[in-house]
Motif scaffolding. Structure first.
Motif, PDB file in Angstrom:
ATOM      1  N   GLU A  35       0.859  -1.188   0.000  1.00  0.00           N
ATOM      2  CA  GLU A  35       0.000   0.000   0.000  1.00  0.00           C
ATOM      3  C   GLU A  35       0.892   1.233   0.000  1.00  0.00           C
ATOM      4  O   GLU A  35       1.730   1.406   0.887  1.00  0.00           O
ATOM      5  CB  GLU A  35      -0.914  -0.010   1.220  1.00  0.00           C
ATOM      6  N   MET A  36       0.687   2.099  -0.985  1.00  0.00           N
ATOM      7  CA  MET A  36       1.523   3.292  -1.128  1.00  0.00           C
ATOM      8  C   MET A  36       0.873   4.520  -0.489  1.00  0.00           C
ATOM      9  O   MET A  36       1.551   5.336   0.113  1.00  0.00           O
ATOM     10  CB  MET A  36       1.791   3.573  -2.614  1.00  0.00           C
ATOM     11  N   MET A  37      -0.457   4.644  -0.664  1.00  0.00           N
ATOM     12  CA  MET A  37      -1.143   5.810  -0.099  1.00  0.00           C
ATOM     13  C   MET A  37      -2.648   5.603  -0.189  1.00  0.00           C
ATOM     14  O   MET A  37      -3.126   4.724  -0.906  1.00  0.00           O
ATOM     15  CB  MET A  37      -0.757   7.088  -0.833  1.00  0.00           C
ATOM     16  N   ARG A  38      -3.346   6.431   0.562  1.00  0.00           N
ATOM     17  CA  ARG A  38      -4.810   6.503   0.509  1.00  0.00           C
ATOM     18  C   ARG A  38      -5.187   7.951   0.247  1.00  0.00           C
ATOM     19  O   ARG A  38      -4.546   8.868   0.774  1.00  0.00           O
ATOM     20  CB  ARG A  38      -5.438   6.048   1.827  1.00  0.00           C
ATOM     21  N   LEU A  39      -6.217   8.128  -0.534  1.00  0.00           N
ATOM     22  CA  LEU A  39      -6.757   9.465  -0.773  1.00  0.00           C
ATOM     23  C   LEU A  39      -8.193   9.480  -0.276  1.00  0.00           C
ATOM     24  O   LEU A  39      -8.955   8.540  -0.538  1.00  0.00           O
ATOM     25  CB  LEU A  39      -6.716   9.819  -2.259  1.00  0.00           C
ATOM     26  N   ASN A  40      -8.549  10.543   0.439  1.00  0.00           N
ATOM     27  CA  ASN A  40      -9.895  10.691   0.964  1.00  0.00           C
ATOM     28  C   ASN A  40     -10.640  11.781   0.211  1.00  0.00           C
ATOM     29  O   ASN A  40     -10.034  12.724  -0.318  1.00  0.00           O
ATOM     30  CB  ASN A  40      -9.864  11.035   2.456  1.00  0.00           C
ATOM     31  N   GLN A  41     -11.949  11.680   0.215  1.00  0.00           N
ATOM     32  CA  GLN A  41     -12.802  12.712  -0.361  1.00  0.00           C
ATOM     33  C   GLN A  41     -12.902  13.869   0.625  1.00  0.00           C
ATOM     34  O   GLN A  41     -12.435  13.778   1.770  1.00  0.00           O
ATOM     35  CB  GLN A  41     -14.172  12.121  -0.668  1.00  0.00           C
ATOM     36  N   ASP A  43     -15.271  14.887   2.368  1.00  0.00           N
ATOM     37  CA  ASP A  43     -15.986  14.546   3.597  1.00  0.00           C
ATOM     38  C   ASP A  43     -15.205  13.588   4.501  1.00  0.00           C
ATOM     39  O   ASP A  43     -15.680  13.165   5.543  1.00  0.00           O
ATOM     40  CB  ASP A  43     -17.371  13.968   3.283  1.00  0.00           C
ATOM     41  N   GLY A  44     -13.983  13.230   4.094  1.00  0.00           N
ATOM     42  CA  GLY A  44     -13.137  12.345   4.888  1.00  0.00           C
ATOM     43  C   GLY A  44     -13.279  10.872   4.560  1.00  0.00           C
ATOM     44  O   GLY A  44     -12.498  10.058   5.047  1.00  0.00           O
ATOM     45  N   SER A  45     -14.254  10.516   3.745  1.00  0.00           N
ATOM     46  CA  SER A  45     -14.433   9.107   3.379  1.00  0.00           C
ATOM     47  C   SER A  45     -13.361   8.690   2.367  1.00  0.00           C
ATOM     48  O   SER A  45     -12.834   9.512   1.604  1.00  0.00           O
ATOM     49  CB  SER A  45     -15.831   8.861   2.811  1.00  0.00           C
ATOM     50  N   LEU A  46     -13.067   7.412   2.381  1.00  0.00           N
ATOM     51  CA  LEU A  46     -12.024   6.877   1.502  1.00  0.00           C
ATOM     52  C   LEU A  46     -12.431   7.005   0.036  1.00  0.00           C
ATOM     53  O   LEU A  46     -13.528   6.607  -0.351  1.00  0.00           O
ATOM     54  CB  LEU A  46     -11.773   5.401   1.850  1.00  0.00           C
ATOM     55  N   TRP A  47     -11.536   7.559  -0.771  1.00  0.00           N
ATOM     56  CA  TRP A  47     -11.771   7.674  -2.206  1.00  0.00           C
ATOM     57  C   TRP A  47     -11.060   6.549  -2.942  1.00  0.00           C
ATOM     58  O   TRP A  47     -11.635   5.898  -3.798  1.00  0.00           O
ATOM     59  CB  TRP A  47     -11.312   9.034  -2.715  1.00  0.00           C
ATOM     60  N   LEU A  48      -9.761   6.309  -2.612  1.00  0.00           N
ATOM     61  CA  LEU A  48      -9.024   5.237  -3.262  1.00  0.00           C
ATOM     62  C   LEU A  48      -7.816   4.830  -2.448  1.00  0.00           C
ATOM     63  O   LEU A  48      -7.316   5.579  -1.620  1.00  0.00           O
ATOM     64  CB  LEU A  48      -8.581   5.619  -4.687  1.00  0.00           C
ATOM     65  N   VAL A  49      -7.362   3.598  -2.701  1.00  0.00           N
ATOM     66  CA  VAL A  49      -6.123   3.072  -2.125  1.00  0.00           C
ATOM     67  C   VAL A  49      -5.206   2.748  -3.297  1.00  0.00           C
ATOM     68  O   VAL A  49      -5.619   2.127  -4.274  1.00  0.00           O
ATOM     69  CB  VAL A  49      -6.376   1.806  -1.276  1.00  0.00           C
ATOM     70  N   TYR A  50      -3.959   3.194  -3.191  1.00  0.00           N
ATOM     71  CA  TYR A  50      -2.961   3.053  -4.247  1.00  0.00           C
ATOM     72  C   TYR A  50      -1.986   1.949  -3.846  1.00  0.00           C
ATOM     73  O   TYR A  50      -1.335   2.043  -2.806  1.00  0.00           O
ATOM     74  CB  TYR A  50      -2.224   4.393  -4.360  1.00  0.00           C
ATOM     75  N   LEU A  51      -1.889   0.897  -4.658  1.00  0.00           N
ATOM     76  CA  LEU A  51      -1.012  -0.239  -4.370  1.00  0.00           C
ATOM     77  C   LEU A  51       0.093  -0.328  -5.412  1.00  0.00           C
ATOM     78  O   LEU A  51      -0.125  -0.079  -6.596  1.00  0.00           O
ATOM     79  CB  LEU A  51      -1.814  -1.547  -4.372  1.00  0.00           C
ATOM     80  N   ARG A  52       1.283  -0.737  -4.975  1.00  0.00           N
ATOM     81  CA  ARG A  52       2.448  -0.856  -5.849  1.00  0.00           C
ATOM     82  C   ARG A  52       2.496  -2.239  -6.484  1.00  0.00           C
ATOM     83  O   ARG A  52       2.451  -3.253  -5.800  1.00  0.00           O
ATOM     84  CB  ARG A  52       3.724  -0.643  -5.042  1.00  0.00           C
ATOM     85  N   ILE A  53       2.596  -2.276  -7.827  1.00  0.00           N
ATOM     86  CA  ILE A  53       2.885  -3.511  -8.556  1.00  0.00           C
ATOM     87  C   ILE A  53       4.391  -3.542  -8.841  1.00  0.00           C
ATOM     88  O   ILE A  53       5.069  -4.497  -8.519  1.00  0.00           O
ATOM     89  CB  ILE A  53       2.071  -3.604  -9.862  1.00  0.00           C
ATOM     90  N   THR A  54       4.904  -2.467  -9.451  1.00  0.00           N
ATOM     91  CA  THR A  54       6.344  -2.253  -9.640  1.00  0.00           C
ATOM     92  C   THR A  54       6.625  -0.805  -9.234  1.00  0.00           C
ATOM     93  O   THR A  54       5.707  -0.081  -8.844  1.00  0.00           O
ATOM     94  CB  THR A  54       6.786  -2.464 -11.113  1.00  0.00           C
ATOM     95  N   ASP A  55       7.863  -0.364  -9.366  1.00  0.00           N
ATOM     96  CA  ASP A  55       8.207   1.005  -8.991  1.00  0.00           C
ATOM     97  C   ASP A  55       7.454   2.045  -9.810  1.00  0.00           C
ATOM     98  O   ASP A  55       7.325   3.190  -9.373  1.00  0.00           O
ATOM     99  CB  ASP A  55       9.713   1.248  -9.139  1.00  0.00           C
ATOM    100  N   THR A  56       6.983   1.686 -11.001  1.00  0.00           N
ATOM    101  CA  THR A  56       6.309   2.663 -11.856  1.00  0.00           C
ATOM    102  C   THR A  56       4.910   2.226 -12.291  1.00  0.00           C
ATOM    103  O   THR A  56       4.288   2.909 -13.097  1.00  0.00           O
ATOM    104  CB  THR A  56       7.146   2.952 -13.118  1.00  0.00           C
TER     105      THR A  56
END
Length: 147
Positions: A35-41, A43-56
């Motif tokens: 897990e690289m990061m989370r972004l919230n909307q 209102d504070g609710s979760l918008w997305l979770v960013y996961l690493r497959i490779t460095d790019t």
């Protein structure tokens, strides 16, 4: 990539998922995508979770998907995504070891590459491919590079 658009690679694949915790358990905890990061909307609710497959290359998981399953393989939609591996047999064995069921056992594809398949908890199809030096893709890459 050699295109007039100046593209280098696919940066990420984004999936709308029905249950974010179930998807994180699958992709992060079982497949090992960090897990690289989370972004919230706002209102504070979760918008997305960013996961690493490779460095790019990354996988974005968006919660709140409608329905219980991805469209079937013949629907007009993204059909699957493919992850390239160096040793398909080792990858397939590792998938089995972590309790991921193969929907297609390792086999030679029509393109000359070896492949196996799984599905994520929402039914999204994932291909694991070991590119063969004699495959159609490898031959096309050699032609592009003038080799």
């Amino acid at each position: 990539m050699d295109t007039k658009l100046g593209l280098a690679s696919i940066g990420h694949v984004a999936l709308k998922v029905a249950d974010i915790d179930r998807s994180l358990e699958f992709y992060r905890d079982r497949l090992g995508f960090a897990e690289m990061m989370r972004l919230n909307q706002d209102d504070g609710s979760l918008w997305l979770v960013y996961l690493r497959i490779t460095d790019t290359q990354f996988l974005e998981l968006f919660p709140g998907g409608q329905g219980s399953r991805a469209p079937d393989r013949d629907a007009t939609a993204i059909n699957h995504f493919c992850l390239e591996c160096d040793d398909l047999d080792a990858t397939a064995a590792r998938l089995r070891d972590i309790g991921v069921q193969l929907t297609v056992e390792p086999k030679l594809g029509l393109d000359g590459n070896r492949q196996c398949w799984i599905e994520d908890p929402d039914g999204n199809r994932i291909e694991f491919m070991q590119m063969s030096p004699d495959s159609m893709q490898a031959e096309a890459i050699r032609r592009l590079r003038g080799a």
